[in-house]
Design an enzyme around this catalytic site. Structure first.
Site, PDB file in Angstrom:
ATOM      1  N   GLU A 209      54.409  60.661 -19.979  1.00  0.00           N
ATOM      2  CA  GLU A 209      54.596  59.316 -19.053  1.00  0.00           C
ATOM      3  C   GLU A 209      54.594  58.220 -20.641  1.00  0.00           C
ATOM      4  O   GLU A 209      54.327  58.276 -21.946  1.00  0.00           O
ATOM      5  CB  GLU A 209      53.276  59.329 -19.007  1.00  0.00           C
ATOM      6  CG  GLU A 209      51.962  60.046 -19.868  1.00  0.00           C
ATOM      7  CD  GLU A 209      50.576  59.825 -18.936  1.00  0.00           C
ATOM      8  OE1 GLU A 209      50.822  60.190 -17.948  1.00  0.00           O
ATOM      9  OE2 GLU A 209      49.425  59.679 -19.615  1.00  0.00           O
ATOM     10  N   HIS A 247      45.466  56.402 -17.078  1.00  0.00           N
ATOM     11  CA  HIS A 247      44.838  57.339 -18.710  1.00  0.00           C
ATOM     12  C   HIS A 247      44.793  56.591 -19.810  1.00  0.00           C
ATOM     13  O   HIS A 247      44.674  55.380 -19.910  1.00  0.00           O
ATOM     14  CB  HIS A 247      46.703  58.350 -18.732  1.00  0.00           C
ATOM     15  CG  HIS A 247      46.414  59.335 -17.661  1.00  0.00           C
ATOM     16  ND1 HIS A 247      47.572  59.753 -17.618  1.00  0.00           N
ATOM     17  CD2 HIS A 247      45.792  59.843 -17.013  1.00  0.00           C
ATOM     18  CE1 HIS A 247      47.460  61.228 -16.853  1.00  0.00           C
ATOM     19  NE2 HIS A 247      46.353  60.483 -16.899  1.00  0.00           N
TER      20      HIS A 247
END
Lengths: 284, 381, 381, 284
Positions: A209, A247
């Protein structure tokens, strides 16, 4: 074979008497993981789910011979829990806890680098070797034994991919969640090397990511050091710069860490990159 | 979490860093008084948590209190990259002889704090890094040892700072590092650090970002959060324990898990639409959380369709489906909705959605299917 | 540098460690007032920088202020291992249910601070270590990480401390470690740490040693140095930059270098005498330093002969000889002296000594020769 | 051959413009040591004794290629000087400075252990390879080239022994002062191993003193790992317990570190221990 965890795993649960710890311990035991005990300071001598609780990791280690520990304690106590496991000589420490300050993790990582122990996480779903052991919070029944190694910075996105594989009867050796924090114990390259060395793993799925440059480094590593095919997926192409996407580590900063850069690096290394998660089984 | 310029600089001052003796004004009248008080000429600077305020006209020089009032009245209320200006900082104008950059950040690749200095201050460090990377002097700091004197000398030497300023520079660098550590910052930056007319160093502009994970031990910094400066939806989402980022698209996304949420956003783009937001509702997906999430999504006037993408792992999909249906009983949704439920008990979950027979809601089996349907619905509505 | 019990405990209290509410008396009258003030029974304890005060009668229990006055008058002025008692500490007597040992020291072999706890408090830790080493629980502390909570739990668990006391114990252990670090201590020890009648932990006796090398950054501790408690000669030597330790023998030694000084002391013993002191005059050996050193040696009534042992390295031996002769012009020495000069220009140095023809001074070529001559001279005088 | 320093030593002097630094730099140059420059912050660009002065070790290292550094800076700046040399990549750092707090040295040592650099000292007289190079403060002319390696915790006692050897025409390969502090960079075992590996060194003199257990460890190491004969001397048999004998590390604490223990350990390992320094040449 598999990596990290298997039938020989003797697992200690740090924070076993907490709500999350107890819930997932039950799940892990149900899955067949060999849980040997738990640690909650002040509750030594009690029993939870038929497992002994200890006051300290040292006492638990001496009494059970645990080789792996999983940490479910709240963020403000999590670094101490990691140091405690490290100091007691636990070989593999899996930290599920989210929200450890990055300055603390820098110190943890520096200490880890001087030890022979390994940390997976923090802020990760843990490890799953289908049919053998599950350490963490991954749903066990979505996976099946097989020959694909999965490594990911994400949680549910990993489950999505694993589930898609399983539905196509593509089994997994081990599913590894390395966690979404900017500084963690184990990175893509560590896991890729382990999959490369694992005779049962034939193919690998890498789920990255935005944020940082670990995917770029992984691309380089794969090109230079790996013989097994890797299929990748990168989440966050539509993420705006400067914003943290859930995150702690998922942020494009100063123009670095974009999905485009990562995909370009993977493509340049000759690695197939899926356009969306459901494409992964086809590309394998 | 980001701090305003004035918050950053006032905090720097607590660590012994010299800053201009400026003050914050919320109104043009206040600006007049402050300008009179500190003595013109003054610089009036919009306090917004976004870059590019200079180009947007958010920084002005005033030669008289009257002019300061006028400038402030222009800047206050201005929209800069979607941020409304509610405060201005008035600083005494400085005589700038040279502009230096000095910043501490955490280098995630090296897993260490990184302190950087450059003689090319004034422009942003990424630009300097792109154009003249050799002009940035870098020192990684051992988090256990902290910033050492010799490292500060390496920086001073590297940027060719006049030797008579080394001592001042050392005080500032040490203060900045201590401030960075004590604040659990991910960035603490002085740009520019100027050499003023009397040959002294002065921190003219500053910026700090704080590690959200460390806010539990930074109550003083939590107090500084300027919720007026962020979209109300983000504030509401944070209070509800949701992770939400507003975007510019038309498809509202509600997903469990950050990675899956990003993947879902990307899918809407892949199929010709664009995401209105990032939204991670976390594990479980209880009705009340889904309801709050729905309200946040619907509050965005750009949203033309809502896409639910839920992976049932430990929590079973049928339970999640019930949570969504319960939330829909609470929140009126007139927009088209696409629901994709996958994972444990997915058939049962889909059956529940279909049985509910909500007219503006369709079900999808795959993520691709769901994204396609959401894009089509958004374009149709 | 060692601190008195009361100094150590008062400092511990600054770090949140519970101590008895005691006070220091310099006179028996003061002791009476304090005993009345804090309420009997009280324990009266000699404050001397040496061990074994208990056996020497330096600790007494008093049931009334009058008794306290009487005890104090007995203890004050007492000689304990050559240390005169000038102060007593009066503590309220504690109801001791259990005695624990808790101490932090630096483990030079491990190169880390070491924190130790034992349920066998009250006796000195070396004795416990000899008799029942398994009863000492040890945790090495990473100097970068500091004492961690889990290490404190390891100690508490190891000494089988009742669980309801773990929290108090953690506060005390953390406080002790912080005190040790902040004081640049080489030892910070609570012995005993008792469990009192109400089931609480209390630091009844304490001890601290400070790293002499760190005193430059511990001005507060330097102030605490009790020069009245050490031989006056050691105070004088320290002020002159000399390293001096008084011993019981009869041969005064003046040497340049610590290792050579010890070797010289050993030589006097090897040849049947015994050293009166350790004295390192350092490099150079200028006349003024030699003069101070001579005065210090001569102030010791046990000294029967003086032995100079100087190695000329960078400094030439003839220069050192001149320094000695100049010093002898200042200080009258009636005792026999043996001078051994070796190293660069040694012949010239010896010639200078011989030419000076000081009646009570002889020269020696080797260290063995010098030691033999000094021993003989001391025995003869 | 020799150990630590020789004709290839390219020496940097940290604190070159100080009184002590300048004096000993002159001595080292006179002896023939290859001094390439010095460091004094704020005095970069000046020249001292014909050598260039730099503001930072980094600048000096880049400009001179120094492989060794000697530190004469005052105690309160000495740890920073060590870290600076370490960070700049200097391979061998010799710290003469006395009076560094022990807690600081524990940290320095922990950092050193993670690097490939070596520190000798602090609180030591330095290194002398007769006829080749002298780094530190040892008087050069008392030594002569030969085949005996000397290692010692002391200063003048070492000179005494070296001088006694030289007077009997017993030359030395290298004389090593490891320093009198309780925590230092290089210990007896490190040096003994180097002497064992050095083809020119045939015999070794070890000079210890009270305090710590390094001599006991050395005895054990010699018995198990060394082929070359070692003669030892231990100073401080008459030192009382609990008193520091000049050196920060020379103290008998808690019954440990006595000369008697050390001599017994050396004897038990079959090592000849001289009764007094002048006996050493005979025992060799």
């Amino acid at each position: 074979m598999a990596i990290f965890v298997d039938k020989n795993t003797k697992l200690l649960v740090q924070g076993i008497t907490g709500r999350e710890g107890q819930f997932h311990t039950e799940q892990m035991i149900e899955y067949g993981t060999h849980v040997v005990g738990g640690v909650t300071p002040g509750k030594g001598g009690e029993w939870v789910l038929g497992k002994p609780v200890f006051d300290t990791v040292k006492a638990a280690y001496e009494s059970t011979g645990a080789n792996t520990s999983v940490i479910y304690v709240p963020a403000r106590f999590a670094t101490d829990a990691i140091y405690e496991a490290l100091d007691a000589g636990i070989e593999l420490i899996v930290c599920i806890t989210e929200g450890i300050p990055v300055l603390d993790m820098m110190k943890v990582r520096a200490r880890l680098d001087q030890s022979s122990s390994r940390l997976v996480g923090p802020n990760c779903p843990g490890l799953l070797t289908p049919g053998q052991a599950k350490v963490g919070i991954m749903p066990g029944h979505i996976a099946m034994p097989g020959n694909v190694g999965v490594v990911s910075r994400s949680g549910t996105l990993t489950y999505e991919v694993v589930y898609a594989l399983t539905q196509r009867r593509i089994g997994q050796t081990t599913c590894v969640g390395i966690g979404g924090d900017p500084v963690n114990g184990t990175n893509f390259i560590d896991v890729l090397q382990m999959f490369e060395d694992d005779p049962e793993t034939e193919k690998i799925v890498l789920i990255g990511e935005i944020g940082g440059t670990d995917e770029e480094k992984a691309a380089n590593f794969i090109a230079n050091n790996m013989t097994k095919p890797v299929v990748a997926f990168i989440a966050g192409q539509t993420a705006p710069p400067g914003k943290r996407m859930g995150h702690a580590g998922a942020i494009v900063e100063g123009g670095s860490g974009t999905a485009a850069d990562k995909i370009a690096a993977l493509n340049a290394a000759g690695i197939k990159v899926a356009e969306h998660p459901e494409q992964i089984p086809e590309l394998l | 979490m980001n701090l305003h310029e004035y918050q950053s600089k006032f905090r720097f001052a607590d660590y012994g860093i010299p800053i201009p003796k400026g003050k914050v004004a919320h109104t043009a009248e206040e600006a007049y008084t402050i300008a009179k008080d500190i003595g013109p000429p003054v610089v009036i600077k919009a306090q917004v948590l976004t870059g590019g305020r200079g180009k947007a006209g958010g920084v002005k020089l005033a030669r008289t209190p009257e002019e300061a009032q006028q400038c402030a009245s222009t800047i206050l209320g201005m929209d800069i990259n979607g941020h409304e200006v509610l405060k201005v900082l008035l600083d005494p104008a400085s005589d700038i002889q040279a502009e230096i950059y000095l910043g501490v950040t955490n280098d995630r690749a090296a897993r260490k704090p990184l302190i950087m200095a450059s003689a090319e201050g004034g422009m942003d460090i990424e630009t300097v890094n792109r154009l003249t990377p050799e002009k940035i002097i870098r020192e990684h700091v051992d988090p256990f040892l902290g910033l050492r004197d010799y490292q500060i000398r390496n920086l001073a030497y590297g940027i060719e700072l006049p030797r008579e300023l080394w001592k001042q520079f050392a005080t500032i660098a040490k203060g900045l590092y201590r401030c960075y550590i004590a604040s659990d910052a991910t960035l603490a930056e002085i740009n520019p650090l100027i050499i003023d007319g009397s040959g002294n160093l002065l921190a003219v502009d500053g910026k700090m970002s704080i590690d959200d994970s460390a806010l539990y031990r930074q109550p003083e910094l939590v107090e500084m959060r300027d919720t007026s400066a962020e979209p109300a939806a983000e504030t509401e989402a944070r209070a509800a324990g949701l992770s939400y980022v507003k975007l510019d698209g038309e498809i509202g996304c509600m997903v469990n898990g950050a990675g899956l949420a990003m993947a879902t956003m990307d899918m809407t783009k892949l199929f010709g639409g664009s995401p209105a937001n990032f939204l991670d509702i976390g594990g479980g997906a209880q009705a009340d959380k889904v309801a709050v999430a729905l309200r946040i999504i619907l509050a965005d006037p750009n949203v033309k369709a809502v896409l639910f993408n839920i992976f049932g792992g430990i929590t079973r999909v049928d339970e999640v489906a019930k949570g969504i249906l319960d939330a829909l009983a609470e929140v009126q949704v007139d927009l088209p909705m696409v629901v994709r439920l996958v994972g444990t008990n997915e058939e049962e979950g889909r059956r529940l959605i279909e049985e509910a027979a909500i007219p503006n809601m369709v079900s999808a089996a795959t993520l691709a299917d769901a994204a396609r349907k959401a894009v089509a619905a958004a374009q149709a509505s």
